[in-house]
Design a protein around this motif. Structure first.
Motif, PDB file in Angstrom:
ATOM      1  N   GLN A   3     -42.706   9.691  -8.603  1.00  0.00           N
ATOM      2  CA  GLN A   3     -42.468  11.019  -9.280  1.00  0.00           C
ATOM      3  C   GLN A   3     -42.007  11.992  -8.214  1.00  0.00           C
ATOM      4  O   GLN A   3     -42.448  12.007  -7.039  1.00  0.00           O
ATOM      5  N   LEU A   4     -40.774  12.437  -8.441  1.00  0.00           N
ATOM      6  CA  LEU A   4     -40.184  13.504  -7.647  1.00  0.00           C
ATOM      7  C   LEU A   4     -39.763  14.841  -8.557  1.00  0.00           C
ATOM      8  O   LEU A   4     -39.481  14.839  -9.534  1.00  0.00           O
ATOM      9  N   VAL A   5     -40.629  15.993  -7.899  1.00  0.00           N
ATOM     10  CA  VAL A   5     -40.340  17.344  -8.914  1.00  0.00           C
ATOM     11  C   VAL A   5     -39.753  18.397  -7.761  1.00  0.00           C
ATOM     12  O   VAL A   5     -40.232  18.519  -6.972  1.00  0.00           O
ATOM     13  N   GLU A   6     -38.522  18.889  -8.409  1.00  0.00           N
ATOM     14  CA  GLU A   6     -37.818  19.803  -7.636  1.00  0.00           C
ATOM     15  C   GLU A   6     -38.609  21.134  -8.034  1.00  0.00           C
ATOM     16  O   GLU A   6     -38.825  21.245  -9.135  1.00  0.00           O
ATOM     17  N   SER A   7     -38.416  22.179  -7.140  1.00  0.00           N
ATOM     18  CA  SER A   7     -39.010  23.437  -7.366  1.00  0.00           C
ATOM     19  C   SER A   7     -38.297  24.453  -6.688  1.00  0.00           C
ATOM     20  O   SER A   7     -37.549  24.101  -5.626  1.00  0.00           O
ATOM     21  N   GLY A   8     -38.236  25.754  -6.904  1.00  0.00           N
ATOM     22  CA  GLY A   8     -37.529  26.911  -6.181  1.00  0.00           C
ATOM     23  C   GLY A   8     -36.290  27.300  -6.518  1.00  0.00           C
ATOM     24  O   GLY A   8     -35.722  28.291  -5.801  1.00  0.00           O
ATOM     25  N   GLY A   9     -35.697  26.781  -7.279  1.00  0.00           N
ATOM     26  CA  GLY A   9     -34.471  27.167  -7.996  1.00  0.00           C
ATOM     27  C   GLY A   9     -34.603  28.587  -8.559  1.00  0.00           C
ATOM     28  O   GLY A   9     -35.688  29.224  -8.882  1.00  0.00           O
ATOM     29  N   GLY A  10     -33.431  29.263  -8.575  1.00  0.00           N
ATOM     30  CA  GLY A  10     -33.369  30.638  -9.371  1.00  0.00           C
ATOM     31  C   GLY A  10     -31.922  31.258  -9.259  1.00  0.00           C
ATOM     32  O   GLY A  10     -30.988  30.562  -8.868  1.00  0.00           O
ATOM     33  N   LEU A  11     -32.171  32.324  -9.468  1.00  0.00           N
ATOM     34  CA  LEU A  11     -30.901  33.204  -9.347  1.00  0.00           C
ATOM     35  C   LEU A  11     -30.798  34.065  -8.095  1.00  0.00           C
ATOM     36  O   LEU A  11     -31.899  34.708  -7.733  1.00  0.00           O
ATOM     37  N   VAL A  12     -29.926  33.929  -7.385  1.00  0.00           N
ATOM     38  CA  VAL A  12     -29.829  34.706  -6.244  1.00  0.00           C
ATOM     39  C   VAL A  12     -28.263  35.439  -6.045  1.00  0.00           C
ATOM     40  O   VAL A  12     -27.338  34.665  -6.726  1.00  0.00           O
ATOM     41  N   GLN A  13     -28.201  36.407  -5.199  1.00  0.00           N
ATOM     42  CA  GLN A  13     -27.045  37.023  -5.209  1.00  0.00           C
ATOM     43  C   GLN A  13     -26.077  36.304  -4.219  1.00  0.00           C
ATOM     44  O   GLN A  13     -26.458  35.686  -3.151  1.00  0.00           O
ATOM     45  N   PRO A  14     -24.738  36.306  -4.216  1.00  0.00           N
ATOM     46  CA  PRO A  14     -23.844  35.859  -3.114  1.00  0.00           C
ATOM     47  C   PRO A  14     -24.117  36.524  -1.714  1.00  0.00           C
ATOM     48  O   PRO A  14     -24.737  37.679  -1.744  1.00  0.00           O
ATOM     49  N   GLY A  15     -24.312  35.408  -0.781  1.00  0.00           N
ATOM     50  CA  GLY A  15     -24.688  35.768   0.587  1.00  0.00           C
ATOM     51  C   GLY A  15     -26.230  35.803   0.766  1.00  0.00           C
ATOM     52  O   GLY A  15     -26.727  35.863   1.842  1.00  0.00           O
ATOM     53  N   SER A  80     -37.733  19.513   1.984  1.00  0.00           N
ATOM     54  CA  SER A  80     -37.348  20.975   1.699  1.00  0.00           C
ATOM     55  C   SER A  80     -35.559  21.062   1.857  1.00  0.00           C
ATOM     56  O   SER A  80     -35.144  20.373   2.876  1.00  0.00           O
ATOM     57  N   LEU A  81     -35.092  22.390   1.246  1.00  0.00           N
ATOM     58  CA  LEU A  81     -33.648  22.287   1.620  1.00  0.00           C
ATOM     59  C   LEU A  81     -33.471  23.868   1.543  1.00  0.00           C
ATOM     60  O   LEU A  81     -33.906  24.580   0.470  1.00  0.00           O
ATOM     61  N   GLN A  82     -33.400  24.435   2.772  1.00  0.00           N
ATOM     62  CA  GLN A  82     -33.183  26.044   2.983  1.00  0.00           C
ATOM     63  C   GLN A  82     -31.503  26.085   2.993  1.00  0.00           C
ATOM     64  O   GLN A  82     -30.704  25.575   3.538  1.00  0.00           O
ATOM     65  N   MET A  83     -31.071  27.070   2.082  1.00  0.00           N
ATOM     66  CA  MET A  83     -29.624  27.426   1.677  1.00  0.00           C
ATOM     67  C   MET A  83     -29.443  28.642   2.334  1.00  0.00           C
ATOM     68  O   MET A  83     -30.138  29.730   1.527  1.00  0.00           O
ATOM     69  N   ASN A  84     -28.632  29.000   3.038  1.00  0.00           N
ATOM     70  CA  ASN A  84     -28.376  30.511   3.353  1.00  0.00           C
ATOM     71  C   ASN A  84     -26.688  30.606   3.115  1.00  0.00           C
ATOM     72  O   ASN A  84     -26.098  29.777   2.868  1.00  0.00           O
ATOM     73  N   ASN A  85     -26.568  32.057   3.195  1.00  0.00           N
ATOM     74  CA  ASN A  85     -25.148  32.347   2.824  1.00  0.00           C
ATOM     75  C   ASN A  85     -24.452  31.740   1.533  1.00  0.00           C
ATOM     76  O   ASN A  85     -23.485  31.318   1.529  1.00  0.00           O
ATOM     77  N   LEU A  86     -25.492  31.913   0.391  1.00  0.00           N
ATOM     78  CA  LEU A  86     -25.027  30.925  -0.655  1.00  0.00           C
ATOM     79  C   LEU A  86     -23.664  31.822  -1.341  1.00  0.00           C
ATOM     80  O   LEU A  86     -23.575  32.993  -1.224  1.00  0.00           O
ATOM     81  N   THR A  87     -22.823  30.903  -2.103  1.00  0.00           N
ATOM     82  CA  THR A  87     -21.652  31.582  -2.738  1.00  0.00           C
ATOM     83  C   THR A  87     -21.689  31.056  -4.120  1.00  0.00           C
ATOM     84  O   THR A  87     -22.497  30.013  -4.649  1.00  0.00           O
ATOM     85  N   GLN A 118     -36.083  15.915 -11.845  1.00  0.00           N
ATOM     86  CA  GLN A 118     -35.463  16.310 -12.934  1.00  0.00           C
ATOM     87  C   GLN A 118     -34.408  17.386 -12.675  1.00  0.00           C
ATOM     88  O   GLN A 118     -33.693  17.952 -13.693  1.00  0.00           O
ATOM     89  N   GLY A 119     -34.365  17.839 -11.607  1.00  0.00           N
ATOM     90  CA  GLY A 119     -33.359  18.783 -10.754  1.00  0.00           C
ATOM     91  C   GLY A 119     -34.097  20.392 -11.087  1.00  0.00           C
ATOM     92  O   GLY A 119     -34.848  20.626 -12.022  1.00  0.00           O
ATOM     93  N   THR A 120     -33.416  21.148 -10.114  1.00  0.00           N
ATOM     94  CA  THR A 120     -33.670  22.571 -10.564  1.00  0.00           C
ATOM     95  C   THR A 120     -32.442  23.550 -10.307  1.00  0.00           C
ATOM     96  O   THR A 120     -31.563  23.073  -9.526  1.00  0.00           O
ATOM     97  N   GLN A 121     -32.283  24.455 -11.193  1.00  0.00           N
ATOM     98  CA  GLN A 121     -31.111  25.288 -11.299  1.00  0.00           C
ATOM     99  C   GLN A 121     -31.130  26.168 -10.435  1.00  0.00           C
ATOM    100  O   GLN A 121     -32.086  27.047 -10.103  1.00  0.00           O
ATOM    101  N   VAL A 122     -29.972  26.147  -9.712  1.00  0.00           N
ATOM    102  CA  VAL A 122     -29.534  27.084  -8.642  1.00  0.00           C
ATOM    103  C   VAL A 122     -28.438  28.066  -9.267  1.00  0.00           C
ATOM    104  O   VAL A 122     -27.291  27.257  -9.050  1.00  0.00           O
ATOM    105  N   THR A 123     -28.470  29.319  -9.180  1.00  0.00           N
ATOM    106  CA  THR A 123     -27.360  30.124  -9.918  1.00  0.00           C
ATOM    107  C   THR A 123     -26.950  31.208  -8.882  1.00  0.00           C
ATOM    108  O   THR A 123     -27.887  32.024  -8.459  1.00  0.00           O
ATOM    109  N   VAL A 124     -25.804  31.394  -8.401  1.00  0.00           N
ATOM    110  CA  VAL A 124     -25.386  32.156  -7.381  1.00  0.00           C
ATOM    111  C   VAL A 124     -24.557  33.365  -8.185  1.00  0.00           C
ATOM    112  O   VAL A 124     -23.429  32.808  -8.284  1.00  0.00           O
ATOM    113  N   SER A 125     -24.871  34.463  -8.233  1.00  0.00           N
ATOM    114  CA  SER A 125     -23.999  35.402  -9.047  1.00  0.00           C
ATOM    115  C   SER A 125     -24.502  36.898  -8.716  1.00  0.00           C
ATOM    116  O   SER A 125     -25.666  37.219  -8.319  1.00  0.00           O
ATOM    117  N   SER A 126     -23.542  37.833  -8.970  1.00  0.00           N
ATOM    118  CA  SER A 126     -24.101  39.178  -8.675  1.00  0.00           C
ATOM    119  C   SER A 126     -24.351  39.848  -9.984  1.00  0.00           C
ATOM    120  O   SER A 126     -24.438  40.913 -10.060  1.00  0.00           O
TER     121      SER A 126
END
Length: 126
Positions: A3-15, A80-87, A118-126
């Protein structure tokens, strides 16, 4: 049962930054390479990064090199996956698959992985 369970996704602003995690159960981390793939609406699933079974040798796609960092410690969960300077182009569902490998294998194709979360949604938007 794996079983693989992703977590930590969400809404983040550009950059901004975000850290997503993948908790794995039912498998021995030492024997598996892990990847992070993403799929945006209307697009094919693509490899973002992967790391070999030892956790010492990562691969990054050109689109995320220098911004994303994958980490895998075989002594503990999660991957883990650390994502910086998101666009906005990073907006997608992020998946963390596992592949049974030997040596320094770095699987980069969808069909090389047998276990998927099952995946986790990452949304980059202002």
């Amino acid at each position: 049962q794996v079983q693989l369970v992703e977590s930590g996704g969400g809404l983040v602003q550009p950059g901004g930054s975000l850290r997503v995690s993948c908790a794995a159960s039912g498998l021995f981390l030492d024997y598996y390479a892990f990847g992070w793939f993403r799929q945006a609406p209307g697009k094919e699933r693509e490899a973002v990064t992967c790391i070999d079974s030892s956790g010492d040798h990562p691969y990054y796609s050109d689109s995320v090199k220098g911004r994303f960092t994958i980490s895998k410690n075989n002594a503990k969960n999660p991957v883990s996956l650390q994502m910086n300077n998101l666009t906005p182009e990073d907006t997608a569902i992020y998946y963390c698959p596992a592949a049974l490998t030997t040596g320094w294998g770095l699987p980069q194709r969808v069909d090389e992985y047998t276990e998927w979360g099952q995946g986790t949604q990452v949304t980059v938007s202002s």
